[in-house]
Design a protein around this motif. Structure first.
Motif, short mmCIF file in Angstrom:
data_model
loop_
_atom_site.label_atom_id
_atom_site.label_comp_id
_atom_site.label_asym_id
_atom_site.label_seq_id
_atom_site.Cartn_x
_atom_site.Cartn_y
_atom_site.Cartn_z
N THR A 96 0.87 -1.22 -0.04
CA THR A 96 0.07 0.08 0.02
C THR A 96 0.91 1.12 0.15
O THR A 96 0.40 2.39 -0.69
CB THR A 96 -0.97 -0.01 0.99
N ALA A 97 2.16 1.29 0.75
CA ALA A 97 2.96 2.34 0.83
C ALA A 97 3.25 2.79 -0.77
O ALA A 97 3.34 4.16 -0.92
CB ALA A 97 3.92 1.95 1.63
N PHE A 98 3.70 2.02 -1.56
CA PHE A 98 3.93 2.16 -2.89
C PHE A 98 2.90 2.63 -3.70
O PHE A 98 3.39 3.67 -4.41
CB PHE A 98 4.74 1.16 -3.50
N VAL A 99 1.93 2.31 -3.74
CA VAL A 99 0.59 2.84 -4.37
C VAL A 99 0.26 4.16 -3.89
O VAL A 99 0.04 5.07 -4.61
CB VAL A 99 -0.57 2.00 -4.07
N LEU A 100 0.59 4.62 -2.63
CA LEU A 100 0.41 5.92 -2.15
C LEU A 100 1.41 6.84 -2.83
O LEU A 100 1.16 8.07 -3.12
CB LEU A 100 0.42 5.92 -0.36
N ALA A 101 2.50 6.38 -2.68
CA ALA A 101 3.81 7.10 -3.14
C ALA A 101 3.65 7.69 -4.38
O ALA A 101 3.91 8.64 -4.84
CB ALA A 101 4.84 6.54 -2.86
N ALA A 103 0.77 8.04 -5.96
CA ALA A 103 -0.37 9.00 -5.87
C ALA A 103 0.15 10.27 -5.36
O ALA A 103 -0.76 11.34 -5.37
CB ALA A 103 -1.66 8.33 -5.34
N GLY A 104 1.38 10.39 -4.84
CA GLY A 104 1.94 11.80 -4.54
C GLY A 104 1.76 11.97 -2.85
O GLY A 104 1.93 13.13 -2.59
N VAL A 105 1.50 10.74 -2.12
CA VAL A 105 1.52 10.83 -0.86
C VAL A 105 2.68 10.06 -0.28
O VAL A 105 2.64 8.65 -0.33
CB VAL A 105 0.24 10.17 -0.07
N PRO A 106 3.83 10.73 0.20
CA PRO A 106 4.88 10.13 0.83
C PRO A 106 4.47 9.38 1.93
O PRO A 106 3.26 9.60 2.78
CB PRO A 106 5.97 11.23 1.14
N VAL A 107 5.19 8.28 2.25
CA VAL A 107 4.83 7.28 3.50
C VAL A 107 5.96 6.81 4.07
O VAL A 107 7.14 6.80 3.63
CB VAL A 107 4.27 5.97 2.82
N THR A 108 5.94 7.03 5.59
CA THR A 108 6.93 6.34 6.41
C THR A 108 6.42 5.42 7.21
O THR A 108 5.35 5.25 7.61
CB THR A 108 7.09 7.57 7.54
N LEU A 109 7.33 4.25 7.17
CA LEU A 109 6.98 2.69 7.63
C LEU A 109 8.13 2.61 8.69
O LEU A 109 9.32 3.17 8.39
CB LEU A 109 7.02 1.71 6.75
N HIS A 110 7.89 1.86 9.74
CA HIS A 110 9.07 1.78 10.90
C HIS A 110 8.71 0.43 11.61
O HIS A 110 7.55 0.07 11.66
CB HIS A 110 8.83 2.78 11.57
N GLY A 111 9.50 -0.10 12.22
CA GLY A 111 9.27 -1.34 12.90
C GLY A 111 10.88 -1.74 13.75
O GLY A 111 11.83 -0.79 13.77
N ALA A 112 10.79 -2.98 14.04
CA ALA A 112 11.93 -3.48 14.76
C ALA A 112 11.92 -5.13 14.65
O ALA A 112 10.73 -5.63 14.43
CB ALA A 112 12.02 -2.87 16.07
N PRO A 113 12.87 -5.57 15.04
CA PRO A 113 12.76 -7.24 15.05
C PRO A 113 11.73 -7.37 16.11
O PRO A 113 11.47 -6.51 17.09
CB PRO A 113 14.12 -7.69 15.81
N SER A 114 11.01 -8.56 15.81
CA SER A 114 9.73 -8.87 16.66
C SER A 114 9.96 -8.74 18.16
O SER A 114 10.85 -9.25 18.74
CB SER A 114 9.19 -10.40 16.30
N ALA A 297 -5.14 1.59 0.68
CA ALA A 297 -4.92 2.69 -0.21
C ALA A 297 -5.69 3.78 -0.29
O ALA A 297 -5.40 5.15 -0.21
CB ALA A 297 -4.22 2.15 -1.62
N ALA A 298 -7.10 3.47 -0.79
CA ALA A 298 -7.98 4.45 -0.91
C ALA A 298 -8.47 5.14 0.27
O ALA A 298 -8.75 6.44 0.20
CB ALA A 298 -9.30 3.81 -1.62
#
Length: 344
Positions: A96-101, A103-114, A297-298
């Motif tokens: 979904t992040a790449f679909v949004l990007a 469309a012109g909406v930058p996306v920040t994802l984040h995480g850590a080892p489980s 994404a929508a």
């Protein structure tokens, strides 16, 4: 710290919520390890029994932000899913992040080892399975990814070292702590929009009030798949829309959009998650996974004000996948992080 513990650890009836200044003192002692491991563990357990107040949550968010690297490298949407990962659901938020990007909406994802309590497959694992080493994504690479593709992945424990130092205590406790919420709200790139996943609807009100205090322009608090920020595609999803200092319940029902699709049962691995995400972006995925990405994404495009309705968002996102634009953004993101030269 002992005096603060006496207030929160008097049992279900005797414990009281800390006021903001007290909570800031406790958060500072814990994040800087001035408190002992025993005191930290006792505080986490006491808060779990009492349930964290808005002031206590705000205090921990403010202190983790204080010790984190935070860079205003793009103005877009922060996707805040659980760091304890997934056991049985598709990581729709990743493609979904790449679909949004696109469309012109930058996306920040984040995480850590489980992490506990779920110990599932984390976004960290999916990024690695996609061929990118998540532990090497420093500020320079984040800026490069933002510039080239509009999608950034932040390895949280690299960018907020106190959380790395507290990992062993959290692993030994094996349960959810106040950090499970605070780490998702560090807001590494100063995003005005937020999608935030919760497991129980009992926290909708508290989280919505916290998000207002933190100053986000607009947010969705979603009771999604496995407590994530992903809307279901095979049933309605409850969410709170937070906007202009107010919040209200909204039900996202895929059936009303003609998207309701049974989810195939899969035994997920990180490699399977990455492979299905890529197949969605190529337009070759099982309909359930493709529809879930379109639906999410929508909803996020609508949140960011890029479309006027879910229907418009669906048409927009489908066109971006069908044309190959979303896949091109994904390839640009990977190539930038892997050091692959751009084609002239």
């Amino acid at each position: 710290m002992i005096n603060l513990l006496k207030e929160v650890a008097r049992g279900k009836r005797g414990a009281r919520d800390l006021v903001l200044d007290e909570a800031l003192e406790a958060a500072e002692a814990i994040l800087t390890l001035q408190a002992t491991p025993a005191q930290i563990g006792a505080f986490f357990i006491a808060e779990r029994i009492k349930m964290e107040s808005v002031d206590e949550l705000e205090a921990f968010v403010r202190v983790v932000r204080k010790y984190a690297t935070r860079l205003p490298i793009q103005e877009g949407l922060d996707c805040a899913g659980p760091y304890d990962g997934r056991k049985s659901s598709f990581y729709a938020t990743f493609p979904t992040a790449f679909v949004l990007a696109a469309a012109g909406v930058p996306v920040t994802l984040h995480g850590a080892p489980s992490l506990p309590p779920k110990w599932g497959i984390g976004l960290h694992d999916v990024i690695r399975a996609a061929g990118v080493d998540p532990d090497r994504l420093d500020a320079e690479k984040a800026a490069l990814a933002a510039r080239e593709a509009g999608v950034v992945y932040i390895p949280t424990e690299q960018w907020c070292p106190p959380l790395r130092e507290l990992r062993s205590i959290r692993e030994e406790l094996g349960m959810r702590t106040i950090l499970n919420s605070a780490e998702k709200l560090i807001d590494f790139t100063h995003s005005p929009y937020l999608v935030f996943g919760v497991y129980h609807n009992t926290v909708f009100d508290r989280l919505s009030r916290l998000i207002i205090k933190l100053g986000y322009r607009k947010a969705l608090v979603i009771q999604g798949a496995e407590g994530s920020e992903d809307l279901f595609i095979d049933r309605p999803t409850r969410a709170y829309v937070v906007d202009d200092g107010q919040f209200h319940l909204r039900i996202y029902d895929p059936e009303t959009m003609g998207l309701d699709t049974p989810m195939p049962e899969k035994e997920w691995t990180p490699a399977e998650q990455a492979a299905v995400a890529e197949s969605v972006l190529r337009g070759e995925a099982d309909m359930a996974f493709a529809n879930q990405v379109l639906f999410n994404a929508a909803a996020r495009l609508e949140l960011a004000g890029r479309v006027g309705s879910l229907e418009e968002g669906l048409y927009t996102c489908k066109a971006l996948i069908d044309s190959g634009a979303a896949l091109a953004v994904y390839n640009s993101w990977k190539n930038a992080l892997l050091g692959v030269p751009r084609l002239a």
